[in-house]
Enzyme design. Sequence first.
Site, mmCIF file in Angstrom:
data_model
loop_
_atom_site.group_PDB
_atom_site.id
_atom_site.type_symbol
_atom_site.label_atom_id
_atom_site.label_comp_id
_atom_site.label_asym_id
_atom_site.label_seq_id
_atom_site.Cartn_x
_atom_site.Cartn_y
_atom_site.Cartn_z
ATOM 1 C CB CYS A 164 -2.131 9.579 -0.538
ATOM 2 S SG CYS A 164 -3.479 9.903 0.611
ATOM 3 C CG ASN A 212 -7.121 13.807 1.571
ATOM 4 O OD1 ASN A 212 -7.968 14.685 1.577
ATOM 5 N ND2 ASN A 212 -5.961 13.977 2.140
ATOM 6 C CB CYS A 264 -3.734 6.329 5.113
ATOM 7 S SG CYS A 264 -5.117 5.206 5.440
ATOM 8 N NE ARG A 265 -0.574 6.355 0.683
ATOM 9 C CZ ARG A 265 -0.566 5.980 -0.577
ATOM 10 N NH1 ARG A 265 0.578 5.650 -1.159
ATOM 11 N NH2 ARG A 265 -1.688 5.919 -1.272
ATOM 12 C CB SER A 266 -2.113 13.065 1.529
ATOM 13 O OG SER A 266 -3.467 12.770 1.447
ATOM 14 C CG ASP A 269 -2.586 2.156 -0.035
ATOM 15 O OD1 ASP A 269 -2.943 2.320 1.149
ATOM 16 O OD2 ASP A 269 -3.384 1.932 -0.957
#
Length: 157
Positions: free
Chosen positions: A12, A15, A17-19, A123
Amino acid sequence: MRDHQLSILVICLGNICRSPTAEAVLRAKLDAAGLAGQVVVDSAGTGDWHIGHPPDVRSQRHAAQRGYDLSALRARRVAEEDFRQFDLILAMDEDNLADLQRLAPDQGARAELRLFAHVEVPDPYQGGPAAFERVIDLVEAASDVWVENLARRLGTS
Ligand code: 4NP
């Protein structure tokens, strides 16, 4: 990576939050499917603002509510070597995918670049709790699909 048959890097922007959420969820689901020993899972960001930081506390909290522990993860930036080492590099949104295509080295890249989910995982950084719940909903659903896909690639289903 030698002892494993497949390697996956989730990407993401930050690195944090999402990934990292996807790294933990995919690892847990592979573990539950008995495939943890055959697949390496890692995550990284296209940006460098958060290198060395643990995941955002909101991501940690939402993940923990569903049984995933993100606390040991630390952000890093994607590197040229990743394109040579990983089999699959999976982006959370189209911007991440475009950045990856730009960052890929001219020589020796072998990773297959794709989106992580069949839709973009937005995001959540400027969002509220619903944005973080949406991330984990999309990540859990896409991870289930990836476990089936990886089992097929490994010849175990
Ligand atoms: P991520 O979220 O890409 O899911 O880790 C973000 C985290 C931080 C920033 C942007 C997105 N930021 O601009 O600092």
